[in-house]
Scaffold this active site. Structure first.
Site, PDB file in Angstrom:
ATOM      1  N   ASN A 113     113.300  84.339  44.355  1.00 10.23           N
ATOM      2  CA  ASN A 113     112.028  83.954  43.750  1.00 10.23           C
ATOM      3  C   ASN A 113     111.735  84.608  42.400  1.00 10.23           C
ATOM      4  OD1 ASN A 113     111.873  86.013  45.980  1.00 10.23           O
ATOM      5  ND2 ASN A 113     109.948  86.449  44.936  1.00 10.23           N
TER       6      ASN A 113
ATOM      7  N   GLN B 297     111.787  78.938  47.936  1.00 11.59           N
ATOM      8  CA  GLN B 297     111.923  78.526  46.528  1.00 11.59           C
ATOM      9  C   GLN B 297     112.980  77.452  46.380  1.00 11.59           C
ATOM     10  OE1 GLN B 297     109.950  79.541  44.088  1.00 11.59           O
ATOM     11  NE2 GLN B 297     108.941  81.275  45.089  1.00 11.59           N
TER      12      GLN B 297
ATOM     13  N   HIS C 217     102.832  75.968  49.633  1.00  6.87           N
ATOM     14  CA  HIS C 217     102.215  76.066  48.300  1.00  6.87           C
ATOM     15  C   HIS C 217     103.203  76.273  47.158  1.00  6.87           C
ATOM     16  CE1 HIS C 217     101.824  80.605  47.717  1.00  6.87           C
ATOM     17  NE2 HIS C 217     102.308  80.500  48.929  1.00  6.87           N
TER      18      HIS C 217
ATOM     19  N   THR D 248      95.254  77.525  67.221  1.00  5.56           N
ATOM     20  CA  THR D 248      95.001  76.098  66.986  1.00  5.56           C
ATOM     21  C   THR D 248      95.722  75.642  65.720  1.00  5.56           C
ATOM     22  OG1 THR D 248      92.863  76.343  68.019  1.00  5.56           O
ATOM     23  CG2 THR D 248      93.157  74.382  66.655  1.00  5.56           C
TER      24      THR D 248
ATOM     25  N   CYS E  82     103.395  88.433  45.332  1.00  2.00           N
ATOM     26  CA  CYS E  82     102.672  89.460  46.074  1.00  2.00           C
ATOM     27  C   CYS E  82     102.669  90.781  45.337  1.00  2.00           C
ATOM     28  CB  CYS E  82     103.268  89.673  47.452  1.00  2.00           C
ATOM     29  SG  CYS E  82     104.664  88.677  47.771  1.00  2.00           S
TER      30      CYS E  82
HETATM   31  N1  PLP Z   1     109.619  83.776  50.496  1.00  2.00           N
HETATM   32  C1  PLP Z   1     109.763  83.554  49.179  1.00  2.00           C
HETATM   33  C2  PLP Z   1     111.127  83.414  48.593  1.00  2.00           C
HETATM   34  C3  PLP Z   1     108.643  83.461  48.352  1.00  2.00           C
HETATM   35  O1  PLP Z   1     108.785  83.241  47.041  1.00  2.00           O
HETATM   36  C4  PLP Z   1     107.364  83.611  48.936  1.00  2.00           C
HETATM   37  C5  PLP Z   1     106.156  83.599  48.082  1.00  2.00           C
HETATM   38  O2  PLP Z   1     106.105  84.251  47.061  1.00  2.00           O
HETATM   39  C6  PLP Z   1     107.273  83.816  50.321  1.00  2.00           C
HETATM   40  C7  PLP Z   1     108.416  83.888  51.066  1.00  2.00           C
HETATM   41  C8  PLP Z   1     105.946  83.936  51.001  1.00  2.00           C
HETATM   42  O3  PLP Z   1     105.319  82.697  51.034  1.00  2.00           O
HETATM   43  P1  PLP Z   1     103.830  82.522  51.627  1.00  2.00           P
HETATM   44  O4  PLP Z   1     102.938  82.760  50.452  1.00  2.00           O
HETATM   45  O5  PLP Z   1     103.764  81.124  52.131  1.00  2.00           O
HETATM   46  O6  PLP Z   1     103.665  83.536  52.680  1.00  2.00           O
END
Ligand code: PLP
Length: 437
Positions: A165, A201, A223, A289, A386
């Protein structure tokens, strides 16, 4: 001033077509899919349809798709679920697990998303597993020889990210699966080691057929592919699960569909243990749910991404090339992180996503640049979504051997569906102005 968004790898806007199909499930068909009345049945039909669509797109069976509240949760379910099931099973039937009192081994790469890295780290801290982290090259490719030599008769799971990512490197997951599946040790039950991949990704740009990839577990997120936030899915190979008692009891129920046909084998050991206790939704693997609008939206986003994959990849490749080429003229010291070169006409065989450009601006701090770019209407991040508010250097860039200085000056531009060539040119004009001041 129009905001020019270059952070699609962090999150993408919900496609209008996705929003349209979600809407009725907020306004009209809002009942719990678990309810017996007709409103509930309509909601359950929508969940079933979404499950079927996603399953078909990735070459899976209906009962192999588990909806979760995010990809983070799906990754947790895959990893914690596999470890939990193994520990439970090995405690119950130690004779099948020669090294029952030895810790199972989990192998991941050094460039996993935090939701894999931190989950496995915490499992190791809880003394549940031995964690082995495979290094990656300067370009972001996982060392497969080291993966091979790290497999042993305690290895229960290998988790390797499909497309990274932050830097966009693509791992050869089919090859990973082959290496893992060729490793068989009679001391472990036959299904082990399991192979998991985080395809969050990758899905937008790469075919994610689970049979071609040979994986047992695969994570998707809404998303990142123009679907809603709070929508994730985990593919779980049906050989790894068996319905819980509640489903067996209900199997004559008209709502329970054709479990025996669609669910696959019943008597194989359950190799994934749920991480949430509750009502036993999602074949007993994810209580709570069902988030019907999100599930419906995720399925639509999957369908759209699958349909426009090739065309969109080529378009985005061109935009990224143009941007890189012109930005280098504006800022000649610009440094590419990950791939060594970006060439015109690059293809996936180059091993990188078309959408991610991670670059360093030597002499500048990324946190300052993010603010200056933002004032000029350009949205960009320093790395993983994150971690973008955290000041700690990106563990991924560290893992590919970049110095702290380079990491502190690095930014990720990620390209997506709503960006046009006109936007790229406008962004370059604004960036030229920033660096001229
Ligand atoms: N895995 C990867 C490679 C990501 O890029 C991301 C988000 O940045 C996630 C997992 C986590 O996704 P989510 O926001 O749906 O928890």
């Amino acid at each position: 001033m129009k905001t020019l968004y270059f952070d699609f790898a962090a999150s993408s806007p919900v496609d209008k077509r996705v929003f349209r199909v979600m809407r009725p499930y907020f306004e009209n068909i809002f009942a719990s899919p678990g309810a017996v009345h007709s409103c509930g049945q309509k909601a359950m039909a929508a969940v079933d349809e979404a499950r079927g669509k996603i399953a078909k797109t990735i070459g899976a069976q209906f009962g192999e798709i588990i909806f979760t509240g995010s990809a983070t949760e799906a990754n947790n379910l895959a990893l914690r679920g596999a470890v939990g099931a193994y520990l439970r099973k090995s405690a119950a039937e130690p004779k099948d697990f020669i090294r029952a009192n030895h810790q199972p081994r989990l192998i991941i790469s050094a460039i996993e998303h935090d939701s894999v890295l931190e989950t496995t780290r915490s499992l190791a801290q809880e003394n549940k597993i031995e964690l082995v982290i495979i290094p990656a090259s300067r370009q972001g490719f996982v060392n497969l020889n080291q993966l091979k030599s790290s497999l042993n008769n305690r290895t229960i799971l290998v988790s390797i990210i499909f497309a990274q990512n932050e830097i966009g490197s693509i791992q050869p997951i089919a090859e990973v699966s082959k290496i893992v599946k060729n490793f068989r040790d009679s001391k472990l039950p036959a299904a082990y080691p399991l192979v998991h991949t985080d395809a969050v990704q990758a899905f937008q740009f790469l075919d994610c057929d689970v049979n071609e990839l040979g994986v047992d577990l695969m994570t998707l997120s809404g998303h990142k592919i123009y679907g809603p936030k709070g929508a994730g899915a985990l593919y779980v190979n049906s050989k790894l699960q068996a319905p819980n008692d509640k489903q067996i009891e209900n199997s004559n129920d008209k709502n329970s569909k054709t479990w025996d046909l669609e669910f696959g084998t019943w008597d194989l050991p359950k190799l994934i243990k749920p991480i949430l206790a509750g009502g036993g939704q999602e074949f007993g693997l994810r209580s709570g749910t069902e988030n019907v609008p999100a599930i419906v939206g995720l399925a639509k986003a999957v369908e759209l991404a699958d349909a426009c994959r090739l065309k969109e990849s080529a378009r985005i490749y061109r935009l990224r090339y143009l941007f890189w080429h012109e930005l280098k003229k504006i800022f000649p010291k610009l440094r590419l992180n990950g791939p060594l070169k970006i060439k015109n006409g690059d293809s996936f065989s180059s091993g990188f996503l078309p959408s991610i450009l991670n670059v360093s601006f030597p002499g500048y701090l990324n946190e300052d640049l993010i603010l200056r770019f933002d004032l000029a209407g350009i949205s960009v991040s320093s790395g993983s979504a994150c971690a973008s508010r955290s000041t700690k250097p990106s563990p991924v860039l560290k893992a590919i051997g970049l110095s702290e200085k380079i990491i502190q000056s690095s930014l990720r531009f990620s390209f997506g569906r709503t960006l046009t060539e006109v936007d790229i040119k406008e962004a370059l004009r604004r960036l030229a102005k920033i660096f001229a001041d």
